[in-house]
Design a protein around this motif. Structure first.
Motif, mmCIF file in Angstrom:
data_model
loop_
_atom_site.group_PDB
_atom_site.id
_atom_site.type_symbol
_atom_site.label_atom_id
_atom_site.label_comp_id
_atom_site.label_asym_id
_atom_site.label_seq_id
_atom_site.Cartn_x
_atom_site.Cartn_y
_atom_site.Cartn_z
ATOM 1 N N TYR A 42 0.829 -1.200 0.000
ATOM 2 C CA TYR A 42 0.000 0.000 0.000
ATOM 3 C C TYR A 42 0.871 1.260 0.000
ATOM 4 C CZ TYR A 42 -3.668 3.259 1.456
ATOM 5 O OH TYR A 42 -4.545 4.310 1.535
ATOM 6 N N ASP A 43 1.925 1.247 0.786
ATOM 7 C CA ASP A 43 2.842 2.397 0.832
ATOM 8 C C ASP A 43 3.520 2.634 -0.512
ATOM 9 O OD1 ASP A 43 2.205 2.808 3.486
ATOM 10 O OD2 ASP A 43 4.001 1.806 4.255
ATOM 11 N N LEU A 44 3.734 1.560 -1.269
ATOM 12 C CA LEU A 44 4.408 1.670 -2.569
ATOM 13 C C LEU A 44 3.455 2.007 -3.714
ATOM 14 C CD1 LEU A 44 6.902 -1.296 -2.194
ATOM 15 C CD2 LEU A 44 7.484 1.139 -2.262
ATOM 16 N N PHE A 45 2.168 2.034 -3.448
ATOM 17 C CA PHE A 45 1.197 2.430 -4.479
ATOM 18 C C PHE A 45 1.259 3.949 -4.634
ATOM 19 C CE2 PHE A 45 -1.758 -1.448 -3.577
ATOM 20 C CZ PHE A 45 -0.887 -2.269 -4.272
ATOM 21 N N ASP A 46 2.275 4.405 -5.356
ATOM 22 C CA ASP A 46 2.545 5.840 -5.483
ATOM 23 C C ASP A 46 2.241 6.394 -6.872
ATOM 24 O OD1 ASP A 46 4.579 4.682 -6.949
ATOM 25 O OD2 ASP A 46 6.199 5.485 -5.721
ATOM 26 N N GLY A 47 1.742 5.543 -7.753
ATOM 27 C CA GLY A 47 1.439 5.993 -9.105
ATOM 28 C C GLY A 47 2.629 5.968 -10.038
ATOM 29 N N ALA A 48 3.784 5.535 -9.537
ATOM 30 C CA ALA A 48 4.992 5.512 -10.368
ATOM 31 C C ALA A 48 5.731 4.178 -10.321
ATOM 32 C CB ALA A 48 5.945 6.629 -9.926
ATOM 33 N N THR A 49 5.360 3.308 -9.386
ATOM 34 C CA THR A 49 6.055 2.042 -9.210
ATOM 35 C C THR A 49 5.213 0.917 -9.794
ATOM 36 O OG1 THR A 49 6.987 2.922 -7.159
ATOM 37 C CG2 THR A 49 7.204 0.561 -7.526
ATOM 38 N N SER A 50 5.844 0.074 -10.588
ATOM 39 C CA SER A 50 5.121 -1.008 -11.257
ATOM 40 C C SER A 50 4.763 -2.123 -10.277
ATOM 41 C CB SER A 50 5.970 -1.594 -12.392
ATOM 42 O OG SER A 50 7.058 -2.338 -11.861
ATOM 43 N N LEU A 51 3.790 -2.924 -10.660
ATOM 44 C CA LEU A 51 3.395 -4.073 -9.846
ATOM 45 C C LEU A 51 4.570 -5.029 -9.675
ATOM 46 C CD1 LEU A 51 -0.111 -4.793 -11.420
ATOM 47 C CD2 LEU A 51 0.382 -3.551 -9.301
ATOM 48 N N LYS A 52 5.335 -5.206 -10.728
ATOM 49 C CA LYS A 52 6.499 -6.096 -10.679
ATOM 50 C C LYS A 52 7.527 -5.589 -9.678
ATOM 51 C CE LYS A 52 10.056 -8.122 -13.633
ATOM 52 N NZ LYS A 52 10.622 -8.185 -14.981
ATOM 53 N N ASP A 53 7.810 -4.282 -9.701
ATOM 54 C CA ASP A 53 8.785 -3.707 -8.771
ATOM 55 C C ASP A 53 8.282 -3.762 -7.329
ATOM 56 O OD1 ASP A 53 10.539 -3.199 -10.838
ATOM 57 O OD2 ASP A 53 9.977 -1.080 -11.027
ATOM 58 N N ILE A 54 6.994 -3.531 -7.145
ATOM 59 C CA ILE A 54 6.420 -3.619 -5.801
ATOM 60 C C ILE A 54 6.542 -5.047 -5.287
ATOM 61 C CG2 ILE A 54 4.278 -3.487 -4.465
ATOM 62 C CD1 ILE A 54 3.479 -1.121 -6.343
ATOM 63 N N GLY A 55 6.202 -6.009 -6.132
ATOM 64 C CA GLY A 55 6.323 -7.417 -5.747
ATOM 65 C C GLY A 55 7.742 -7.789 -5.372
ATOM 66 N N ALA A 56 8.697 -7.328 -6.157
ATOM 67 C CA ALA A 56 10.097 -7.629 -5.870
ATOM 68 C C ALA A 56 10.534 -7.002 -4.541
ATOM 69 C CB ALA A 56 10.985 -7.126 -7.006
ATOM 70 N N THR A 57 10.073 -5.814 -4.275
ATOM 71 C CA THR A 57 10.443 -5.113 -3.042
ATOM 72 C C THR A 57 9.889 -5.804 -1.807
ATOM 73 O OG1 THR A 57 10.541 -2.980 -4.188
ATOM 74 C CG2 THR A 57 10.303 -2.909 -1.801
ATOM 75 N N VAL A 58 8.645 -6.256 -1.886
ATOM 76 C CA VAL A 58 8.017 -6.864 -0.707
ATOM 77 C C VAL A 58 8.143 -8.380 -0.669
ATOM 78 C CG1 VAL A 58 6.407 -4.944 -0.474
ATOM 79 C CG2 VAL A 58 5.681 -7.004 -1.665
ATOM 80 N N GLY A 59 8.701 -8.963 -1.701
ATOM 81 C CA GLY A 59 8.937 -10.407 -1.716
ATOM 82 C C GLY A 59 7.726 -11.238 -2.068
#
Length: 98
Positions: free
Chosen positions: A47-64
């Protein structure tokens, strides 16, 4: 100062007042979001990474987790009115509304 600048200043002042007056409701709303949707630290991170600029793939990689898991979570939040998608070229990115 032109008319548009004065209007903008007034709108900013109004927003500040509304924020102060609605603080208790905002706190309740945020607590409700947390208890209903942000039930794990991983979901909170997404939720914190839902910033309108980060892709779903990058968010997934960041949070594992997988981008599909992020997409499913974003869809649930979109249905609840908590996330919207922002178009950047051909790609849409999730963005928190609140």
């Amino acid at each position: 100062m032109d008319t548009n600048e004065r209007i903008l200043e007034e709108l900013i002042a109004i927003r500040k007042l509304l924020t102060v007056f609605a603080q208790d409701k905002l706190d309740e709303f945020q607590a409700s979001i947390k208890s209903k949707y942000l039930t794990t630290s991983q979901r909170q991170q997404m939720y914190d990474l839902f910033d309108g600029a980060t892709s779903l793939k990058d968010i997934g990689a960041t949070v594992g987790t997988s981008s599909e898991a992020v997409r499913q979570f974003a869809i649930a939040l979109e249905k609840a009115g908590l996330v919207e998608y922002v178009q950047d070229g051909k790609t849409k990115f999730p963005k928190r509304v609140f």
